[in-house]
Motif scaffolding. Structure first.
Motif, mmCIF file in Angstrom:
data_model
loop_
_atom_site.group_PDB
_atom_site.id
_atom_site.type_symbol
_atom_site.label_atom_id
_atom_site.label_comp_id
_atom_site.label_asym_id
_atom_site.label_seq_id
_atom_site.Cartn_x
_atom_site.Cartn_y
_atom_site.Cartn_z
ATOM 1 N N GLY A 19 60.269 44.900 26.587
ATOM 2 C CA GLY A 19 58.397 43.907 26.936
ATOM 3 C C GLY A 19 59.448 42.145 26.803
ATOM 4 N N ASP A 20 58.751 41.800 27.694
ATOM 5 C CA ASP A 20 59.096 40.411 28.525
ATOM 6 C C ASP A 20 57.860 39.286 27.717
ATOM 7 N N GLU A 21 57.588 38.720 27.105
ATOM 8 C CA GLU A 21 56.444 37.846 25.929
ATOM 9 C C GLU A 21 55.819 37.262 27.427
ATOM 10 N N GLN A 22 56.775 36.362 28.340
ATOM 11 C CA GLN A 22 56.698 35.829 29.198
ATOM 12 C C GLN A 22 55.662 36.062 30.497
ATOM 13 N N THR A 43 49.197 47.910 24.226
ATOM 14 C CA THR A 43 47.873 47.006 24.089
ATOM 15 C C THR A 43 47.762 46.126 23.180
ATOM 16 N N ALA A 44 48.296 46.403 21.776
ATOM 17 C CA ALA A 44 48.083 45.641 21.438
ATOM 18 C C ALA A 44 49.216 44.437 21.699
ATOM 19 N N LEU A 45 50.330 44.564 21.994
ATOM 20 C CA LEU A 45 51.205 44.016 21.968
ATOM 21 C C LEU A 45 51.189 42.551 23.196
ATOM 22 N N GLY A 46 50.054 43.463 23.783
ATOM 23 C CA GLY A 46 49.068 42.601 25.293
ATOM 24 C C GLY A 46 50.405 42.693 26.703
ATOM 25 N N LEU A 47 51.167 43.662 26.431
ATOM 26 C CA LEU A 47 52.102 44.457 27.954
ATOM 27 C C LEU A 47 51.398 44.947 28.417
ATOM 28 N N THR A 48 51.869 44.910 29.614
ATOM 29 C CA THR A 48 51.840 45.828 31.136
ATOM 30 C C THR A 48 52.810 46.693 31.617
ATOM 31 N N SER A 120 63.392 39.928 33.235
ATOM 32 C CA SER A 120 64.835 39.380 32.579
ATOM 33 C C SER A 120 65.537 39.972 31.581
ATOM 34 N N TYR A 121 65.163 41.505 32.095
ATOM 35 C CA TYR A 121 65.708 41.966 31.042
ATOM 36 C C TYR A 121 66.274 43.554 31.789
ATOM 37 N N PRO A 122 67.367 42.978 33.301
ATOM 38 C CA PRO A 122 67.935 44.506 33.887
ATOM 39 C C PRO A 122 68.575 45.172 33.030
#
Ligand SMILES: [Zn+2]
Length: 213
Positions: A19-22, A43-48, A120-122
């Motif tokens: 994941g990319d938190e930005q 969900t806990a990490l707030g990631l889509t 950001s992370y290809p």
């Protein structure tokens, strides 16, 4: 960067959340099982979730992909040469004594050279047939990271005695595609501990002495 790898299911397939938190975006690689756990973690990490990437269509790697897609809407990526494995899902489930998971054809392929992952992370797709005819690895060059599926393990290689397996082909895939990567590349295999390309080049007993440099 968020990068979490944890084993799921009875065969302990390594599932990875990147994941990319930005941007709040993520990909999941090989969601073989324990989909509610993976979904809770996202969900806990707030990631889509943007992509579900599957290294090959063995049940322990793809078994939960459709459930995860239904929970998140993210498309499933799989190399098309593994479509025949989907037709064998009932047999695969019988091998390990679990109910047959529902599967569906992938939304997107994973072709050699294709770039997937996050902006950001290809990751570049390395087509590495041998364990199955549609097996791929994912090379995150910026992260010095290889997701190897069941092609290369720490001290071992993927089995080739299942339908679609080819022992000469997997050795050729490893030697021509994976050993071409820098020694310091960290390798996350589909099962078991992490390793590096350099360590496998030097010590993996399945690779021939001509690989030693
Ligand atoms: Zn496999």
């Amino acid at each position: 960067m968020i990068c979490e790898t944890f084993p799921v299911g009875p065969l302990q397939c390594n599932c990875t959340i990147l994941g990319d938190e930005q941007t709040g975006e993520a990909i999941v690689i090989d969601p073989g099982d324990e989909i509610s756990r993976i979904h809770r973690r996202l969900t806990a990490l707030g990631l889509t979730l943007k992509q579900i990437l599957v290294t090959h269509a063995h049940i322990d790697h793809i078994g939960g992909a459709l459930r995860l897609k239904r929970l998140t809407g993210a498309p499933i990526f799989l190399n098309e040469n593994d479509l025949p494995q989907l037709d064998l899902m009932q047999m695969q489930a019988a091998w390990i004594g679990v109910p047959t998971p529902e599967t569906a054809p992938p939304d997107e392929t994973l072709a050699d050279g294709q770039v997937v992952g996050l902006p950001s992370y290809p990751a570049q797709v390395l087509y590495t047939p041998g364990h199955t005819q549609g097996s791929i690895c994912l090379h995150f060059a910026r992260l010095n990271l290889l997701i190897a599926g069941d092609t290369l393990f720490a001290g071992s290689i993927g089995r080739t005695d299942l339908p679609g397996g080819d022992s000469a082909q997997i050795i050729d895939s490893i030697e021509s595609r994976l050993l071409a990567l820098p020694d310091e590349t960290r390798v996350l295999p589909g099962h078991g501990p992490a390793t590096t390309i350099g360590a496998e080049r030097r010590t993996n007993p399945w690779l021939t002495p001509s690989d030693l440099k």
